[in-house]
Scaffold this motif. Structure first.
Motif, PDB file in Angstrom:
ATOM      1  N   GLY A  33       0.849  -1.272  -0.117  1.00 35.21           N
ATOM      2  CA  GLY A  33       0.035  -0.074   0.243  1.00 35.21           C
ATOM      3  C   GLY A  33       0.782   1.305   0.275  1.00 35.21           C
ATOM      4  N   ARG A  34       2.120   1.116   0.056  1.00 38.93           N
ATOM      5  CA  ARG A  34       2.878   2.609   0.023  1.00 38.93           C
ATOM      6  C   ARG A  34       2.566   2.949  -1.420  1.00 38.93           C
ATOM      7  N   PRO A  35       2.395   4.369  -1.508  1.00 45.62           N
ATOM      8  CA  PRO A  35       1.763   4.840  -2.879  1.00 45.62           C
ATOM      9  C   PRO A  35       2.705   5.401  -3.715  1.00 45.62           C
ATOM     10  N   VAL A  36       4.023   4.997  -3.551  1.00 43.02           N
ATOM     11  CA  VAL A  36       5.239   5.245  -4.368  1.00 43.02           C
ATOM     12  C   VAL A  36       5.518   4.176  -5.216  1.00 43.02           C
ATOM     13  N   PRO A  37       5.512   3.976  -6.582  1.00 39.65           N
ATOM     14  CA  PRO A  37       5.770   2.832  -7.132  1.00 39.65           C
ATOM     15  C   PRO A  37       7.097   2.503  -7.139  1.00 39.65           C
ATOM     16  N   PRO A  38       7.474   1.049  -7.402  1.00 46.29           N
ATOM     17  CA  PRO A  38       8.759   0.734  -7.629  1.00 46.29           C
ATOM     18  C   PRO A  38       9.350   1.803  -8.889  1.00 46.29           C
ATOM     19  N   TYR A  39      10.644   1.616  -8.848  1.00 44.87           N
ATOM     20  CA  TYR A  39      11.436   2.414  -9.615  1.00 44.87           C
ATOM     21  C   TYR A  39      10.820   2.433 -11.258  1.00 44.87           C
ATOM     22  N   LEU A  40      10.644   3.379 -11.776  1.00 49.13           N
ATOM     23  CA  LEU A  40      10.039   3.682 -13.242  1.00 49.13           C
ATOM     24  C   LEU A  40      11.364   4.190 -14.019  1.00 49.13           C
ATOM     25  N   PRO A  41      11.652   3.233 -15.107  1.00 50.40           N
ATOM     26  CA  PRO A  41      12.733   3.800 -15.991  1.00 50.40           C
ATOM     27  C   PRO A  41      12.515   5.126 -16.447  1.00 50.40           C
ATOM     28  N   GLY A  42      13.765   6.129 -16.761  1.00 47.63           N
ATOM     29  CA  GLY A  42      13.489   7.326 -17.204  1.00 47.63           C
ATOM     30  C   GLY A  42      13.413   8.317 -16.249  1.00 47.63           C
ATOM     31  N   PHE A  43      13.308   7.944 -14.729  1.00 42.16           N
ATOM     32  CA  PHE A  43      13.461   8.859 -13.871  1.00 42.16           C
ATOM     33  C   PHE A  43      14.372   8.772 -12.966  1.00 42.16           C
ATOM     34  N   PRO A  44      14.622   9.880 -11.993  1.00 48.41           N
ATOM     35  CA  PRO A  44      15.875   9.727 -11.322  1.00 48.41           C
ATOM     36  C   PRO A  44      15.817   8.493 -10.381  1.00 48.41           C
ATOM     37  N   GLU A  45      17.306   8.234 -10.415  1.00 51.81           N
ATOM     38  CA  GLU A  45      17.554   7.018  -9.429  1.00 51.81           C
ATOM     39  C   GLU A  45      17.204   7.348  -7.976  1.00 51.81           C
ATOM     40  N   LYS A  46      17.512   8.662  -7.626  1.00 48.84           N
ATOM     41  CA  LYS A  46      17.386   9.121  -6.265  1.00 48.84           C
ATOM     42  C   LYS A  46      15.955   9.157  -5.618  1.00 48.84           C
ATOM     43  N   GLY A  47      15.109   8.905  -6.408  1.00 46.08           N
ATOM     44  CA  GLY A  47      13.771   8.703  -6.154  1.00 46.08           C
ATOM     45  C   GLY A  47      12.748   9.547  -7.040  1.00 46.08           C
ATOM     46  N   MET A  48      11.176   9.115  -6.731  1.00 45.07           N
ATOM     47  CA  MET A  48      10.443   9.881  -7.618  1.00 45.07           C
ATOM     48  C   MET A  48      10.284  11.434  -7.270  1.00 45.07           C
ATOM     49  N   PRO A  49      10.065  12.047  -8.351  1.00 44.03           N
ATOM     50  CA  PRO A  49       9.788  13.476  -8.083  1.00 44.03           C
ATOM     51  C   PRO A  49       8.230  13.650  -7.872  1.00 44.03           C
ATOM     52  N   LEU A  50       7.753  14.346  -6.715  1.00 47.30           N
ATOM     53  CA  LEU A  50       6.542  14.759  -6.404  1.00 47.30           C
ATOM     54  C   LEU A  50       6.502  16.165  -6.043  1.00 47.30           C
ATOM     55  N   ILE A  51       5.172  16.784  -5.892  1.00 44.21           N
ATOM     56  CA  ILE A  51       5.187  17.838  -5.506  1.00 44.21           C
ATOM     57  C   ILE A  51       3.842  17.277  -4.419  1.00 44.21           C
ATOM     58  N   LEU A  52       3.790  18.265  -3.404  1.00 47.57           N
ATOM     59  CA  LEU A  52       2.611  18.403  -2.320  1.00 47.57           C
ATOM     60  C   LEU A  52       1.647  19.481  -2.788  1.00 47.57           C
ATOM     61  N   VAL A  53       0.434  18.996  -2.820  1.00 44.56           N
ATOM     62  CA  VAL A  53      -0.755  19.938  -3.450  1.00 44.56           C
ATOM     63  C   VAL A  53      -1.626  20.041  -1.926  1.00 44.56           C
ATOM     64  N   HIS A  54      -1.440  21.305  -1.640  1.00 41.89           N
ATOM     65  CA  HIS A  54      -2.368  21.561  -0.445  1.00 41.89           C
ATOM     66  C   HIS A  54      -3.771  21.853  -1.056  1.00 41.89           C
ATOM     67  N   HIS A  55      -4.851  21.369  -0.349  1.00 39.89           N
ATOM     68  CA  HIS A  55      -6.211  21.673  -0.841  1.00 39.89           C
ATOM     69  C   HIS A  55      -6.966  21.553   0.426  1.00 39.89           C
ATOM     70  N   ILE A  56      -8.480  22.167   0.218  1.00 35.13           N
ATOM     71  CA  ILE A  56      -9.317  22.335   1.232  1.00 35.13           C
ATOM     72  C   ILE A  56     -10.695  21.467   0.976  1.00 35.13           C
ATOM     73  N   GLY A  57     -10.868  20.568   1.900  1.00 39.93           N
ATOM     74  CA  GLY A  57     -11.954  19.637   1.742  1.00 39.93           C
ATOM     75  C   GLY A  57     -13.252  20.243   1.192  1.00 39.93           C
ATOM     76  N   ALA A  58     -13.814  19.891  -0.006  1.00 41.32           N
ATOM     77  CA  ALA A  58     -14.878  20.536  -0.469  1.00 41.32           C
ATOM     78  C   ALA A  58     -16.167  20.411   0.357  1.00 41.32           C
ATOM     79  N   LYS A  59     -16.192  19.397   0.933  1.00 43.99           N
ATOM     80  CA  LYS A  59     -17.337  19.140   2.155  1.00 43.99           C
ATOM     81  C   LYS A  59     -16.957  19.262   3.351  1.00 43.99           C
ATOM     82  N   THR A  60     -15.723  19.072   3.788  1.00 44.57           N
ATOM     83  CA  THR A  60     -15.418  19.326   5.324  1.00 44.57           C
ATOM     84  C   THR A  60     -14.777  20.669   5.586  1.00 44.57           C
ATOM     85  N   GLY A  61     -13.969  21.275   4.585  1.00 44.11           N
ATOM     86  CA  GLY A  61     -13.521  22.632   5.024  1.00 44.11           C
ATOM     87  C   GLY A  61     -12.084  22.418   5.644  1.00 44.11           C
TER      88      GLY A  61
END
Length: 156
Positions: A33-61
């Protein structure tokens, strides 16, 4: 068994410690269940580049943060609502459509952005580039029975 929230807390910490990179999962971690996949060819060996997206719950706020795989599009970022092939859109997508003005973390930088759903030729080009880079995304779209939303996060 760790929950997705447990994994996200660890991934957020790892992202912030490593200037926007998160170590690739082993096949065993990914299966657990770790949501980062195993290594994908064509990407940096040091890890998967991600962004952190801040958002506000549409229902919960409530304030939320989602670590997302992205595609650079000029000075902006495209993110993809694959939700792992689920027939439902991910919560972050619904939240961004309800509250599009937000902030992302890219590397060590916080950047104000506005989320916009792409359509037509713009979506087709970004999606085709993504499929060429990560063919698994085409499988997710086919399994979901819906068109995967492609959201552009544009600098404000």
């Amino acid at each position: 068994m760790p929950t997705l929230d447990d994994w996200n807390v660890r991934i957020l910490a790892e992202f912030r410690e490593n200037a926007g990179y998160v170590a690739w999962s082993s096949p065993e971690q990914f299966a657990a269940g770790r949501p980062v996949p195993p290594y994908l060819p064509g990407f940096p060996e040091k890890g998967m580049p991600l962004i952190l997206v801040h958002h506000i719950g549409a229902k919960t706020g409530k304030a939320r943060i989602s670590p997302l795989f992205y595609q650079p599009v000029g000075d902006n970022w495209a993110v993809f609502g694959t939700h792992g092939g689920s027939p439902r859109d991910p919560a972050w997508y619904r939240n961004l459509m309800a509250n599009p003005r937000t902030v992302i973390e890219a590397g060590a930088e916080e950047i104000p952005v506005e989320a916009r759903l792409t359509a037509g030729e713009e979506r087709a080009k970004i999606w085709a580039d993504q499929i060429a880079q990560v063919p698994k995304f085409a499988e997710f779209e086919a399994a979901s029975g819906r068109q995967v939303p492609v959201v552009l996060l544009e600098r404000r």
